[in-house]
Design a protein around this motif. Structure first.
Motif, PDB file in Angstrom:
ATOM      1  N   HIS A 116       0.964  -1.212   0.037  1.00 46.03           N
ATOM      2  CA  HIS A 116       0.034  -0.030   0.056  1.00 46.03           C
ATOM      3  C   HIS A 116       1.066   1.239  -0.149  1.00 46.03           C
ATOM      4  CE1 HIS A 116      -3.158   2.704   2.128  1.00 46.03           C
ATOM      5  NE2 HIS A 116      -3.605   2.038   1.211  1.00 46.03           N
ATOM      6  N   SER A 117       0.504   2.173  -0.927  1.00 46.30           N
ATOM      7  CA  SER A 117       1.346   3.364  -0.908  1.00 46.30           C
ATOM      8  C   SER A 117       0.593   4.742  -0.261  1.00 46.30           C
ATOM      9  CB  SER A 117       1.961   3.802  -2.173  1.00 46.30           C
ATOM     10  OG  SER A 117       0.771   4.151  -3.104  1.00 46.30           O
ATOM     11  N   GLY A 118      -0.339   4.749  -0.042  1.00 44.29           N
ATOM     12  CA  GLY A 118      -1.178   5.521   0.900  1.00 44.29           C
ATOM     13  C   GLY A 118      -1.834   6.728  -0.104  1.00 44.29           C
ATOM     14  N   ALA A 119      -1.699   7.946   0.345  1.00 48.09           N
ATOM     15  CA  ALA A 119      -2.120   8.867  -0.540  1.00 48.09           C
ATOM     16  C   ALA A 119      -1.401   9.398  -1.650  1.00 48.09           C
ATOM     17  CB  ALA A 119      -2.391  10.393   0.601  1.00 48.09           C
ATOM     18  N   CYS A 138      -3.338   3.554  -8.776  1.00 48.16           N
ATOM     19  CA  CYS A 138      -3.017   2.444  -8.260  1.00 48.16           C
ATOM     20  C   CYS A 138      -4.194   1.508  -7.884  1.00 48.16           C
ATOM     21  CB  CYS A 138      -2.121   2.682  -7.117  1.00 48.16           C
ATOM     22  SG  CYS A 138      -2.907   3.024  -5.552  1.00 48.16           S
ATOM     23  N   SER A 140      -6.140  -1.131  -5.629  1.00 49.47           N
ATOM     24  CA  SER A 140      -6.229  -1.532  -4.086  1.00 49.47           C
ATOM     25  C   SER A 140      -7.123  -2.702  -4.161  1.00 49.47           C
ATOM     26  CB  SER A 140      -6.793  -0.247  -3.307  1.00 49.47           C
ATOM     27  OG  SER A 140      -8.279   0.160  -3.455  1.00 49.47           O
ATOM     28  N   THR A 172      -3.859  19.930  -7.126  1.00 46.50           N
ATOM     29  CA  THR A 172      -3.864  18.692  -6.745  1.00 46.50           C
ATOM     30  C   THR A 172      -5.161  18.111  -6.545  1.00 46.50           C
ATOM     31  OG1 THR A 172      -1.698  18.708  -5.508  1.00 46.50           O
ATOM     32  CG2 THR A 172      -2.802  16.735  -5.276  1.00 46.50           C
ATOM     33  N   ALA A 181     -15.356   6.676   0.790  1.00 45.12           N
ATOM     34  CA  ALA A 181     -14.246   5.975   1.303  1.00 45.12           C
ATOM     35  C   ALA A 181     -14.572   4.818   2.248  1.00 45.12           C
ATOM     36  CB  ALA A 181     -13.007   6.614   1.976  1.00 45.12           C
ATOM     37  N   ASN A 303     -13.575  26.405  -4.523  1.00 44.00           N
ATOM     38  CA  ASN A 303     -12.206  25.977  -4.042  1.00 44.00           C
ATOM     39  C   ASN A 303     -11.558  25.205  -5.407  1.00 44.00           C
ATOM     40  OD1 ASN A 303     -13.679  25.317  -1.016  1.00 44.00           O
ATOM     41  ND2 ASN A 303     -12.042  26.876  -1.484  1.00 44.00           N
ATOM     42  N   TYR A 304     -10.196  25.361  -5.577  1.00 44.17           N
ATOM     43  CA  TYR A 304      -9.540  24.616  -6.700  1.00 44.17           C
ATOM     44  C   TYR A 304      -9.194  23.169  -5.910  1.00 44.17           C
ATOM     45  CZ  TYR A 304      -5.110  26.144  -4.455  1.00 44.17           C
ATOM     46  OH  TYR A 304      -4.104  26.156  -3.401  1.00 44.17           O
TER      47      TYR A 304
HETATM   48  P1  NAI Z   1     -11.855  13.448  -1.254  1.00 45.12           P
HETATM   49  O1  NAI Z   1     -13.222  12.927  -1.480  1.00 45.12           O
HETATM   50  O2  NAI Z   1     -11.675  13.967   0.286  1.00 45.12           O
HETATM   51  O3  NAI Z   1     -11.269  14.352  -2.156  1.00 45.12           O
HETATM   52  C1  NAI Z   1     -11.397  14.332  -3.617  1.00 45.12           C
HETATM   53  C2  NAI Z   1     -10.746  15.389  -4.418  1.00 45.12           C
HETATM   54  O4  NAI Z   1     -11.898  16.410  -4.244  1.00 45.12           O
HETATM   55  C3  NAI Z   1      -9.579  16.075  -3.820  1.00 45.12           C
HETATM   56  O5  NAI Z   1      -8.689  16.344  -4.716  1.00 45.12           O
HETATM   57  C4  NAI Z   1     -10.453  17.239  -3.046  1.00 45.12           C
HETATM   58  O6  NAI Z   1      -9.112  18.303  -3.006  1.00 45.12           O
HETATM   59  C5  NAI Z   1     -11.331  17.699  -3.816  1.00 45.12           C
HETATM   60  N1  NAI Z   1     -12.226  18.498  -3.234  1.00 45.12           N
HETATM   61  C6  NAI Z   1     -13.023  18.220  -2.161  1.00 45.12           C
HETATM   62  N2  NAI Z   1     -13.781  19.076  -1.926  1.00 45.12           N
HETATM   63  C7  NAI Z   1     -13.734  19.871  -2.443  1.00 45.12           C
HETATM   64  C8  NAI Z   1     -14.264  21.426  -2.869  1.00 45.12           C
HETATM   65  N3  NAI Z   1     -15.310  21.990  -2.099  1.00 45.12           N
HETATM   66  N4  NAI Z   1     -13.944  21.912  -3.904  1.00 45.12           N
HETATM   67  C9  NAI Z   1     -12.970  21.578  -4.613  1.00 45.12           C
HETATM   68  N5  NAI Z   1     -12.470  20.557  -4.737  1.00 45.12           N
HETATM   69  C10 NAI Z   1     -12.807  19.735  -3.612  1.00 45.12           C
HETATM   70  O7  NAI Z   1     -10.857  12.172  -1.319  1.00 45.12           O
HETATM   71  P2  NAI Z   1     -11.109  10.634  -1.187  1.00 45.12           P
HETATM   72  O8  NAI Z   1     -11.700  10.061  -2.594  1.00 45.12           O
HETATM   73  O9  NAI Z   1     -11.677  10.168   0.066  1.00 45.12           O
HETATM   74  O10 NAI Z   1      -9.626  10.030  -1.398  1.00 45.12           O
HETATM   75  C11 NAI Z   1      -8.838  10.135   0.082  1.00 45.12           C
HETATM   76  C12 NAI Z   1      -7.357   9.834  -0.157  1.00 45.12           C
HETATM   77  O11 NAI Z   1      -7.604   8.345  -0.248  1.00 45.12           O
HETATM   78  C13 NAI Z   1      -6.567  10.207  -1.363  1.00 45.12           C
HETATM   79  O12 NAI Z   1      -5.566  10.649  -1.178  1.00 45.12           O
HETATM   80  C14 NAI Z   1      -6.360   8.850  -2.331  1.00 45.12           C
HETATM   81  O13 NAI Z   1      -5.104   8.722  -2.912  1.00 45.12           O
HETATM   82  C15 NAI Z   1      -6.237   8.027  -1.009  1.00 45.12           C
HETATM   83  N6  NAI Z   1      -6.656   6.602  -1.685  1.00 45.12           N
HETATM   84  C16 NAI Z   1      -5.561   5.557  -1.759  1.00 45.12           C
HETATM   85  C17 NAI Z   1      -5.593   4.251  -1.925  1.00 45.12           C
HETATM   86  C18 NAI Z   1      -4.536   3.535  -1.975  1.00 45.12           C
HETATM   87  O14 NAI Z   1      -4.783   2.096  -2.319  1.00 45.12           O
HETATM   88  N7  NAI Z   1      -3.521   3.769  -2.043  1.00 45.12           N
HETATM   89  C19 NAI Z   1      -7.107   3.899  -2.192  1.00 45.12           C
HETATM   90  C20 NAI Z   1      -8.221   4.978  -2.339  1.00 45.12           C
HETATM   91  C21 NAI Z   1      -7.791   6.390  -1.779  1.00 45.12           C
END
Ligand code: NAI
Length: 349
Positions: A116-119, A138, A140, A172, A181, A303-304
């Motif tokens: 697993h590599s995280g975020a 990646c 999962s 990003t 999630a 927000n971006y």
């Molecule tokens: P999230 O739903 O919190 O955010 C998704 C995206 O939406 C982000 O880029 C965030 O900046 C953007 N965002 C959120 N609210 C916003 C707003 N109001 N306006 C503009 N942009 C907005 O993310 P999620 O889907 O819960 O994923 C969380 C983390 O989990 C990520 O870092 C992902 O890489 C990681 N992950 C890692 C896995 C692995 O196996 N390594 C598997 C699944 C997720």
């Protein structure tokens, strides 16, 4: 409990070293975990340390891996991670990808046999900080129904994208391809709460609001998220000669075995396509224009992608990073792990 970035990093690094990792690997994992907690992505921060520690202690993450980097073409390479820590392999893979894109305009680097590599945002930001554009995907473990199906087939297969601007902002975009999630379902369970009927299905494939009745998560936006998670699986699995879909290893089933996961970085050097300064200026203008919009009802501003994480990081720099007390107590204790994860059902608590 609130802790500084430095304290959190050091506590996690110490714990991972005690579990059996070498210092450089423990430091790389801790850097990615700190990045996540610092931006409020707590699902991929310190909460994972005990699981990693158990896996390291039981041999399911190679303690002293031999990474093999092979250049397979002018712009392509494979980094075999020997089932070492995914965070470190993905970080090194991105460093290599940036070098290749600097010389050739584009790089596609596959990481094979990693844990697993995280975020993923961490890795694409490495490239944006070098004025490049990056995508990382990646695999999962399978916990999502295909659109129209009833059984878990794909993982939450995340996609991350990053691009630079000509100021301090980095775009990003980093998301799992599921509506929500798994950690959010667990959170609802622990509080005895229902979940919205859009997050998950029961064993008949019907939407469920009962957080205890979840059989699988669902793709974001139905067939579109389903298509995206399949794309991620193909790019970071089959394309790299690794297991696909439902055959991808489970996070918890056997903590003594390597996970053999895959990840793919694609890096594009804007200098090979346009004027870099003009490109970065244009992206800054884009973010400014978005901010000028009148917010919709219920919103205070547009927000971006990545901005809310940056805002959280700025707040945490002032107030300290918020960590659950239980996790802090574990990190400062002499315990390495509590045998909690090996053989656990992925849908159990
Ligand atoms: P999230 O739903 O919190 O955010 C998704 C995206 O939406 C982000 O880029 C965030 O900046 C953007 N965002 C959120 N609210 C916003 C707003 N109001 N306006 C503009 N942009 C907005 O993310 P999620 O889907 O819960 O994923 C969380 C983390 O989990 C990520 O870092 C992902 O890489 C990681 N992950 C890692 C896995 C692995 O196996 N390594 C598997 C699944 C997720």
């Amino acid at each position: 409990m609130r802790v500084s970035k430095e304290e959190l990093f050091n506590l996690m690094k110490d714990k991972l070293q005690k579990a059996g990792l070498k210092e450089d690997a423990a430091a790389d994992i801790s850097d990615v975990l700190t990045f996540a907690d610092h931006r409020g992505i707590h699902s991929h921060g310190a909460v994972r340390v005990e699981y990693y520690a158990e896996r390291i202690a039981k041999g399911g993450i190679t303690n002293d891996p031999e990474y093999k980097f092979e250049k397979t073409g002018p712009s392509t390479a494979i980094l075999d991670g020997d089932n070492g820590p995914g965070h470190q392999v993905a970080k090194q893979g991105m460093e290599r990808a940036i070098e290749i894109a600097r010389d050739n305009g584009v790089a596609v680097v596959g990481m094979t046999n990693i844990s697993h590599s995280g975020a993923l945002g961490y890795f694409v930001e490495q490239a944006a900080k070098e004025d490049m554009v990056a995508i990382s995907v990646c695999q999962s473990d399978p916990m999502v129904v295909p659109f129209g199906g009833t059984e878990p087939y794909f993982g939450t297969n995340p996609i991350a994208f990053s691009a630079p601007t000509n100021d301090e902002r980095i775009i990003t975009f980093d998301m799992a391809t599921t509506v929500q999630a798994w950690g959010k379902v667990l959170d609802a369970r622990s509080k005895g709460n229902d979940i919205p009927d859009t997050w998950a299905v029961n064993d008949k494939g019907e939407p469920t609001t009962n957080s205890r009745d979840v059989h699988a998560l669902v793709p974001v936006a139905g067939p579109k998220g389903y298509g995206l998670m399949m794309m991620v699986d193909i790019l970071s699995g089959s394309l790299l000669g690794l297991p696909h879909g439902v055959h991808v290893s489970s996070m918890y089933k056997d903590l003594t075995a390597g996970r053999q996961l895959g990840q793919l970085h694609i890096v594009i050097n804007p200098a090979y396509f346009t004027d870099v300064d003009q490109f970065k200026r244009q992206l800054s203008t884009m973010l400014d224009e978005l901010k000028e919009q009148t917010p919709a009802p219920g919103f205070t501003e547009v927000n971006y992608p990545g901005e809310r994480g940056k805002m959280r990081a700025d707040k945490y720099d002032e107030e300290g990073i918020e960590i659950v007390d239980e996790i802090y107590d574990y990190l400062v204790s002499d315990d390495i792990h509590f045998d909690r994860y090996h053989g656990k059902n992925r849908f159990a608590e």
